[in-house]
Design an enzyme around this catalytic site. Structure first.
Site, PDB file in Angstrom:
ATOM      1  N   ALA A   1     -70.806 -13.732  -6.066  1.00  0.00           N
ATOM      2  CA  ALA A   1     -72.019 -13.132  -5.468  1.00  0.00           C
ATOM      3  C   ALA A   1     -73.172 -14.115  -5.562  1.00  0.00           C
ATOM      4  O   ALA A   1     -74.232 -13.793  -6.087  1.00  0.00           O
ATOM      5  CB  ALA A   1     -72.351 -11.826  -6.185  1.00  0.00           C
TER       6      ALA A   1
ATOM      7  N   TYR B   1     -75.268 -17.760  -3.630  1.00  0.00           N
ATOM      8  CA  TYR B   1     -76.082 -18.085  -2.455  1.00  0.00           C
ATOM      9  C   TYR B   1     -75.282 -17.910  -1.164  1.00  0.00           C
ATOM     10  O   TYR B   1     -75.847 -17.663  -0.112  1.00  0.00           O
ATOM     11  CB  TYR B   1     -76.593 -19.520  -2.558  1.00  0.00           C
ATOM     12  CG  TYR B   1     -77.679 -19.669  -3.588  1.00  0.00           C
ATOM     13  CD1 TYR B   1     -79.016 -19.526  -3.239  1.00  0.00           C
ATOM     14  CD2 TYR B   1     -77.366 -19.911  -4.923  1.00  0.00           C
ATOM     15  CE1 TYR B   1     -80.011 -19.633  -4.188  1.00  0.00           C
ATOM     16  CE2 TYR B   1     -78.357 -20.020  -5.888  1.00  0.00           C
ATOM     17  CZ  TYR B   1     -79.686 -19.879  -5.510  1.00  0.00           C
ATOM     18  OH  TYR B   1     -80.660 -19.968  -6.450  1.00  0.00           O
TER      19      TYR B   1
ATOM     20  N   LEU C   1     -74.274 -22.367   6.196  1.00  0.00           N
ATOM     21  CA  LEU C   1     -75.659 -21.897   6.068  1.00  0.00           C
ATOM     22  C   LEU C   1     -76.475 -22.865   5.219  1.00  0.00           C
ATOM     23  O   LEU C   1     -75.936 -23.570   4.369  1.00  0.00           O
ATOM     24  CB  LEU C   1     -75.711 -20.493   5.448  1.00  0.00           C
ATOM     25  CG  LEU C   1     -75.308 -20.286   3.985  1.00  0.00           C
ATOM     26  CD1 LEU C   1     -76.422 -20.658   3.021  1.00  0.00           C
ATOM     27  CD2 LEU C   1     -74.911 -18.851   3.768  1.00  0.00           C
TER      28      LEU C   1
ATOM     29  N   GLU D   1     -79.772 -23.000   2.635  1.00  0.00           N
ATOM     30  CA  GLU D   1     -80.639 -22.139   1.849  1.00  0.00           C
ATOM     31  C   GLU D   1     -82.049 -22.176   2.430  1.00  0.00           C
ATOM     32  O   GLU D   1     -82.514 -23.211   2.897  1.00  0.00           O
ATOM     33  CB  GLU D   1     -80.637 -22.569   0.392  1.00  0.00           C
ATOM     34  CG  GLU D   1     -79.333 -22.212  -0.279  1.00  0.00           C
ATOM     35  CD  GLU D   1     -79.258 -22.709  -1.699  1.00  0.00           C
ATOM     36  OE1 GLU D   1     -80.292 -22.765  -2.381  1.00  0.00           O
ATOM     37  OE2 GLU D   1     -78.138 -23.036  -2.130  1.00  0.00           O
TER      38      GLU D   1
ATOM     39  N   CYS E   1     -76.002 -28.913  -1.975  1.00  0.00           N
ATOM     40  CA  CYS E   1     -74.595 -29.284  -1.922  1.00  0.00           C
ATOM     41  C   CYS E   1     -74.373 -30.742  -1.531  1.00  0.00           C
ATOM     42  O   CYS E   1     -73.265 -31.245  -1.676  1.00  0.00           O
ATOM     43  CB  CYS E   1     -73.880 -28.421  -0.896  1.00  0.00           C
ATOM     44  SG  CYS E   1     -73.878 -26.687  -1.299  1.00  0.00           S
TER      45      CYS E   1
END
Ligand code: NAI
Length: 484
Positions: free
Chosen positions: A11, A13, A162, A164, A281
């Site tokens: 659960a 980002y 995606l 952030e 990342c």
């Protein structure tokens, strides 16, 4: 397979926002997001979500308790689900083989083992975490080695793109959705099931299906290309500072070439923190790619991508050195205000934030840091600065760092202000007031190129930024020393 219940392991980002959007767009599906962390799940079930993303809270409120559930009961959610997303973290390994480069797949493995242990019927398992090529094969092997009679697994790769800060928008309007799977009829059937979920809101032509390995590699390749653009413009910024060229003008000129395009060409203090797009990342995914190349005995390719990381490290170090040199080659006991600690605006995420490294280098020189960030909690900030890769003396860090409740408090009596995150609120601050409250000469280091530099120079600041040499236009201003 007709899907009724889906489950998401992790659960974070990715798992939280992705499943919230799925629940919102597919009201007939029951979506359960599970995590081992009781705190995280309690936050997802509260008014105060564990992550900040524009638009997320409203969507969660719309779906939570209707067809979206957050739970720590991992086993039950897996048993009931037809399709399981694996969205666990894949950080860089800190020890053992591949230390500092390879992705640590222990969370993926434990999720796969848990699925194999508890499942009583066939499942589609979707690898959404970013992984090295062939990870899906390892997940399949683990699960097939522990298979129960009558149970079958199809493992798909469905990497997440995606960013952030814009997660909800990116999920609702993705550039593309990749689904990689096995070419067998069962593999293709599984692909169609996952495709059916996305077809609720994503145009058909944006959903691309391919083989599993291409899908896994595409995610690493996309992040490597994006990181490479940042390192390329940052390398140019160093040349600009030595020559009088302006990196923003160069970026504009280069980006006008339609083959190159104008996005992702903003120089800054480095990725893992740069303007506009996601990045916690980048460092780990490029390192992961480098390690993959080494394992495949492709040293030249590994070296090529390693340079992207090297330039990023160089840029952070260079920026910290500029601060130290500008402050007359010593920052010992000097108060330095750090504006922003998140790796970019509109997120509270601090992983691999440039602010961590700038703070590290300044603390090594004995600077007293006064840090302000609108979204990062004190505990989170201190845990980043006291990790073993940043310091071997956590008590010293606690001595040197003060967390401030607003930017004005941070700048009070400071020698310098350093912009590390491009939060919009930093653009509109009362810099006249800030200047007055600071020690003189007052320095401002804009690591994100977001401020109006001429206005700051006119106030009296010594302004240092990236990729551009600034000169005072008004020679009658009080401070006589040159900018660098
Ligand atoms: P995160 O660290 O925010 O969340 C991962 C969650 O998984 C944690 O809450 C952890 O407690 C949980 N977890 C770990 N093992 C578990 C297990 N066995 N059972 C249940 N829960 C478990 O990580 P984040 O940022 O969501 O990233 C997840 C993956 O998605 C990573 O591989 C990352 O590279 C990738 N990704 C991340 C993006 C980002 O912007 N953060 C964007 C695209 C991909």
């Amino acid at each position: 397979m007709t899907l009724k219940k889906i489950c998401c392991v992790g659960a974070g980002y990715v798992g939280g926002p992705t499943c919230t959007v799925i629940a919102s767009k597919c009201p007939q599906l029951t979506v359960t997001v599970v995590d081992l962390s009781e705190t995280r799940i309690a936050q997802w079930n509260s008014e105060n979500l564990p992550i900040f993303e524009p638009g997320l809270y409203d969507l969660v409120k719309e779906c939570r308790g209707r067809n979206l559930f957050f739970s720590t009961n991992v086993k039950e959610a897996i048993v009931e689900a037809d399709l399981i997303f694996i969205c666990v973290n894949t950080p860089t390994k800190h020890f053992g083989k591949g230390k500092g480069r390879a992705a640590d797949l222990k969370y993926i493995e434990s999720a796969a083992r848990m699925i194999a242990e508890v499942s009583q019927n066939s499942k589609i398992v979707v690898e959404k975490s970013t992984v090295p090529v062939k990870a899906a094969e390892s997940i399949t092997n683990i699960m097939r080695a522990n298979i129960k009679p009558g149970v079958q697994y199809q493992v798909l790769s469905n990497p997440e793109f995606l960013a952030e800060g814009t997660a909800v928008n990116d999920l609702i309007y993705p550039d593309r959705v990749l689904i990689g799977g096995d070419p067998s009829p069962l593999g293709q059937e599984a692909i169609q099931s996952l495709r059916w979920i996305y077809e609720h809101w994503v145009p058909q032509d944006k959903i691309i299906t391919m083989n599993t390995w291409s899908s896994e590699l595409s995610k690493l390749a996309a992040n490597a290309f994006l990181a490479q653009r940042i390192s390329s413009i940052n390398a140019m910024s160093a040349i600009c500072e030595m020559t009088g060229a302006d990196v923003s003008e160069v970026a504009n000129a280069v980006g006008r070439d339609t083959r190159i395009g104008n996005k992702f060409l903003k120089a800054s203090v480095g990725f893992g923190g740069f303007s506009g797009f996601g990045g916690s990342c980048f460092q780990k995914d490029v390192l992961n790619l480098v390690y993959l190349c080494e394992c495949l005995n492709l040293p030249e390719v590994a070296e090529y991508w390693q340079q992207v990381i090297n330039i990023n490290d160089y840029q952070r170090r260079r920026f910290a050195n500029k601060i130290i040199e500008s402050l007359f080659n010593t920052v010992t006991n000097k108060k330095i205000a750090i504006f922003g600690f998140a790796f970019k605006k509109d997120t509270g995420d601090t992983r691999e934030s440039a602010a961590i490294y700038v703070s590290k280098y300044l603390m090594e020189e004995g600077a007293c840091l006064r840090i302000y960030d609108p979204k990062v909690e004190e505990a989170q900030l201190m845990s980043e600065l006291t990790q073993p890769s940043i310091t071997d003396d956590p008590d010293k860090v606690k001595e040197l760092v003060t967390i401030c409740k607003d930017p004005y408090q941070a700048a009070q009596n400071a020698h310098a202000v350093v912009i590390c995150t491009e939060w919009d609120e930093f653009i509109a601050l009362d810099y006249q007031g800030i200047y007055k409250s600071m020690l003189k000469p007052a320095f401002l280091f804009d690591g994100r190129l977001i401020l109006k530099h001429q206005e700051l120079l006119d106030i009296g600041f010594h302004v240092v930024t990236i990729g551009k040499k600034l000169q005072r236009s008004n020679v009658h201003r009080p401070i006589a020393t040159s900018l660098q």
